[in-house]
Every structure is written in structure tokens, then in C-alpha cells.
Write a protein that holds these residues in place. Structure first.
Motif, PDB file in Angstrom:
ATOM      1  N   ALA A  49     -14.194  53.832  30.952  1.00 46.99           N
ATOM      2  CA  ALA A  49     -14.155  52.399  30.625  1.00 46.99           C
ATOM      3  C   ALA A  49     -14.440  52.179  29.138  1.00 46.99           C
ATOM      4  O   ALA A  49     -13.793  51.356  28.484  1.00 46.99           O
ATOM      5  CB  ALA A  49     -15.170  51.637  31.476  1.00 46.99           C
ATOM      6  N   MET A  53     -12.146  50.397  26.278  1.00 46.67           N
ATOM      7  CA  MET A  53     -12.607  49.289  25.433  1.00 46.67           C
ATOM      8  C   MET A  53     -12.484  49.636  23.954  1.00 46.67           C
ATOM      9  O   MET A  53     -12.074  48.789  23.152  1.00 46.67           O
ATOM     10  CB  MET A  53     -14.042  48.913  25.805  1.00 46.67           C
ATOM     11  CG  MET A  53     -14.133  48.318  27.210  1.00 46.67           C
ATOM     12  SD  MET A  53     -15.767  47.612  27.596  1.00 46.67           S
ATOM     13  CE  MET A  53     -16.624  49.050  28.193  1.00 46.67           C
TER      14      MET A  53
ATOM     15  N   LEU C  41     -18.256  44.365  31.167  1.00 53.02           N
ATOM     16  CA  LEU C  41     -17.083  45.152  31.582  1.00 53.02           C
ATOM     17  C   LEU C  41     -17.472  46.554  32.033  1.00 53.02           C
ATOM     18  O   LEU C  41     -16.881  47.124  32.949  1.00 53.02           O
ATOM     19  CB  LEU C  41     -16.063  45.211  30.444  1.00 53.02           C
ATOM     20  CG  LEU C  41     -15.487  43.851  30.026  1.00 53.02           C
ATOM     21  CD1 LEU C  41     -14.508  44.019  28.867  1.00 53.02           C
ATOM     22  CD2 LEU C  41     -14.806  43.166  31.208  1.00 53.02           C
ATOM     23  N   LYS C  42     -18.486  47.122  31.373  1.00 53.26           N
ATOM     24  CA  LYS C  42     -18.977  48.442  31.767  1.00 53.26           C
ATOM     25  C   LYS C  42     -19.514  48.390  33.192  1.00 53.26           C
ATOM     26  O   LYS C  42     -19.330  49.317  33.973  1.00 53.26           O
ATOM     27  CB  LYS C  42     -20.102  48.864  30.810  1.00 53.26           C
ATOM     28  CG  LYS C  42     -19.950  50.271  30.263  1.00 53.26           C
ATOM     29  CD  LYS C  42     -20.927  50.540  29.151  1.00 53.26           C
ATOM     30  CE  LYS C  42     -22.131  51.319  29.608  1.00 53.26           C
ATOM     31  NZ  LYS C  42     -22.940  51.766  28.436  1.00 53.26           N
ATOM     32  N   VAL C  44     -18.496  46.246  35.516  1.00 57.62           N
ATOM     33  CA  VAL C  44     -17.333  46.116  36.416  1.00 57.62           C
ATOM     34  C   VAL C  44     -16.763  47.510  36.716  1.00 57.62           C
ATOM     35  O   VAL C  44     -16.478  47.849  37.878  1.00 57.62           O
ATOM     36  CB  VAL C  44     -16.242  45.197  35.802  1.00 57.62           C
ATOM     37  CG1 VAL C  44     -14.944  45.265  36.597  1.00 57.62           C
ATOM     38  CG2 VAL C  44     -16.739  43.749  35.731  1.00 57.62           C
ATOM     39  N   ALA C  45     -16.612  48.329  35.676  1.00 58.62           N
ATOM     40  CA  ALA C  45     -16.089  49.685  35.858  1.00 58.62           C
ATOM     41  C   ALA C  45     -17.013  50.517  36.737  1.00 58.62           C
ATOM     42  O   ALA C  45     -16.567  51.252  37.625  1.00 58.62           O
ATOM     43  CB  ALA C  45     -15.919  50.366  34.500  1.00 58.62           C
TER      44      ALA C  45
ATOM     45  N   ILE D  52     -10.502  44.771  32.853  1.00 61.62           N
ATOM     46  CA  ILE D  52     -11.180  45.087  31.593  1.00 61.62           C
ATOM     47  C   ILE D  52     -10.259  44.822  30.403  1.00 61.62           C
ATOM     48  O   ILE D  52     -10.663  44.209  29.406  1.00 61.62           O
ATOM     49  CB  ILE D  52     -11.679  46.550  31.608  1.00 61.62           C
ATOM     50  CG1 ILE D  52     -12.850  46.687  32.593  1.00 61.62           C
ATOM     51  CG2 ILE D  52     -12.065  47.034  30.209  1.00 61.62           C
ATOM     52  CD1 ILE D  52     -13.263  48.115  32.897  1.00 61.62           C
TER      53      ILE D  52
END
Lengths: 110, 110, 110, 110
Positions: A49, A53, C41-42, C44-45, D52
């Protein structure tokens, strides 16, 4: 800048295997082994992830940093499973259609 | 089994950079470049997931196969961003606290 | 067991928006907002990876737990972006080919 | 715009369970079931990655679209495992510290 030898992978793979015997608190890697497979896999997902990003941010330094993290944690997974980075390199070479034998030949000749 | 040279990574990195000039339909990698960054990143995520699933299945051959896929697609990302596997190896060596120079020295001595 | 009303999503969405004004240290969610988008977001992953691992383990309770975590953290992302769970429900209803209007009608009739 | 009822989730959950009996070629969902658990999990990972990327792009419409995809595919996983979206809502309500009973009460009063 001087270049790291590609042997860094086999050296790292060796270190990671040795850490499997170490006390859980002795290093980051030893602690991760102690937490078990799911903790290692969670890190692989997290680093994938972060690679995504970094790529979306378009920052080359960050991409290199995160891919290094991703490869490092997949090497911890390899070691946890009794495997080595060399196994992965062999698979990549196999796909390339270049056997180790042919490769060794070409290196001698060059 | 004969071992692939660690140079496989730099050779692959070179091939991946060359494919950036190729016609979109000429190879899997050329098609992926043509689809753009998000398509490459989706593959990185997918291969990370497959690595996790292979590890949960506890099948060493599958783990090697999926980590090879993961590394391969992260090398496509590197090439897409003008980077090389060597950049990642340098970062891993830097973390190990061994500069390329010291490394070369130790190899000469061993 | 008594069933939670589906309104739980809109209530949670509301709470998550309110937390955006809260002091960073006041709750887990407020701390996550303070860390910024990449931290959300991290998560979510990470929760997607834990969902995958729970499914591979074949443990229904763990699957429910991890999907709840995954939905919860995607709701934090929604709130961070000024969106609500209702936006997602509307999109799911749109795909189902059932407009909100038709749906309301059918509810009146049933 | 008219709002979709939150019942969309239970209705979708019901549809997804019914599709488990359908012929593999009859719909996207039926095909995914036929491919098995790993194919479903790969989609969950892929949609998490797309969520993401949408968030990094900062496009609200795309975020809603990808979160809808993520929730939809996690509902396919739930159905594949004999679970329903209601199980996830119950878990979210449990965490909120609001039992279904208390909730029903408060709704009557409001």
C-alpha cells in the motif's frame, strides 16, 4: 555513488534466516518472527500500500524506499517459510528463459 | 540445480526499460505500460494479495512464484518511474549499514 | 439476538464527521484524522489484508470482525473526504437498477 | 436526489446468496463464485487498492465508486462464507455499544 553488489540479497537472506534463532526482543525482525505469519503478511500488505501511495505521489526517492521495504518484508516471509531470495531469482531467471547454465556461460564469455 | 546469477535483476531492469519504447501490443509488459500507472499499481496490489494467499496455503512453490510476480511487477513500476532494481539494492545495502565501497572491500578480502 | 438497524451506517457516518472537529488525542478516530490521509489509507489496506487472512483461515466470526474493520475504516476515509456511507448506498442502489424513488414506492407497498 | 434506503444492503445480501445457486455463466457474481474463494479475495484486494488510488487522486465521485466496489465484493465474500451484511452491521452496532434493543427504543422515542 558506489553501487551495492547484487549479493546484498543473498547476504540479507542469510541474515534473515539467522534471526529466526534470535531472541524475540533482540531485533525488529526477530520480533516480527515471534508475532507469527499473519503479522509478517500484514506488513507485506502495508508496504504494498505504501508503494502504491508513493507512486501516486510521484516521488522517486519514496518509491525506492517503499519498494525496498516491500522486498525486505517479502524476504522475511521467504525466510519464515524456509525459502531464500535466491529461490525468487531462480524463478525470475527461469521465466526469462535463461537457465542458470546458459547464464554462467555468457558470464564467462563476457 | 544451477543457480541464477543475482545479475538477473539488473538484466531484467534493463529489459523493462527497453520495453518502454516498444509497441503496446508487442508484449505483456508493453501493454501494461500503455495502460498507465494505475494499472501497474493494481497489479502490485494483486500480487501482494496472491503472495499472502500462497503463504496462508503454506505452499512453498506457490510462495516463490507469487513473490517473483510481486518483485517483477514492482520492477515494472520502477522502470515506469525511471528507476532500477539497483536503486532498491542500494537502499537495502544502505540500511544494512554497508556502503558499496566497504562491501567491495570485504568481498576482495574473503 | 436482536438485529441492529441498518441506520447504524448513517449514525456511524454522522459520528465520524463530528470526530473531525475533535482534539487529536480524544479518540482513535480523531488520532487517525490527525495523522492524515496516508495513515487512513494504510489502515484500509491493512484491514483488507486481514479480511483476506480471516477468509483463508475459514473462521466466520473473524471474517465478520475484519469486514467490520474494513467498512469502518473506509467510512473514516469517506468522512475525511466529506462523503457519507449514504453516498455508497446510493451508488449500490443505482447499480442495482433501483432508483431511490422506486425503492421508496416498493417499501410503501410492502 | 432521492436517497436509497439502508435496506439496500440486506436486499443485496439476499441477492448475493441467491446467486450462489445460479449457473456460473449467468452473471458476474455467479462467475466469481465459480472461480472460488481466492478469486473473490483477489477482487477484495484489487478494490482496496483502487479505493486507495481514488483517494490519492482526490476525486470524491471515484472514491464513492471504489468504496461501493469494495463493499460489494466484501459482501460476495460474506455470502460465499454463509454470512450477511447484517452480521457486519451487528458487529458495528456492538462496537458502538448500542444494542439492537436500545437502538429500537431510541428510534421509537425520537
Amino acid at each position: 555513488m558506489l553501487e551495492a553488489s547484487p549479493d546484498i540479497l543473498s547476504r540479507l537472506g542469510q541474515t534473515l534466516i539467522e534471526r529466526k534463532q534470535a531472541a524475540p526482543g533482540s531485533s525488529y525482525v526477530a520480533s516480527l518472527y515471534a508475532k507469527g505469519l499473519d503479522a509478517i503478511l500484514k506488513k507485506v500488505a502495508e508496504e504494498a500500500a505504501e508503494t502504491i501511495m508513493a507512486a501516486k505521489d510521484g516521488q522517486p526517492d519514496k518509491i525506492v524506499y517503499e519498494v525496498a521495504d516491500l522486498w525486505f518484508h517479502s524476504m522475511i516471509l521467504l525466510a519464515h517459510s524456509g525459502l531464500t531470495p535466491q529461490d525468487v531469482l531462480n524463478e525470475l531467471a527461469r521465466r526469462e528463459g535463461v537457465s542458470g547454465h546458459v547464464e554462467k556461460q555468457s558470464r564467462k564469455e563476457s
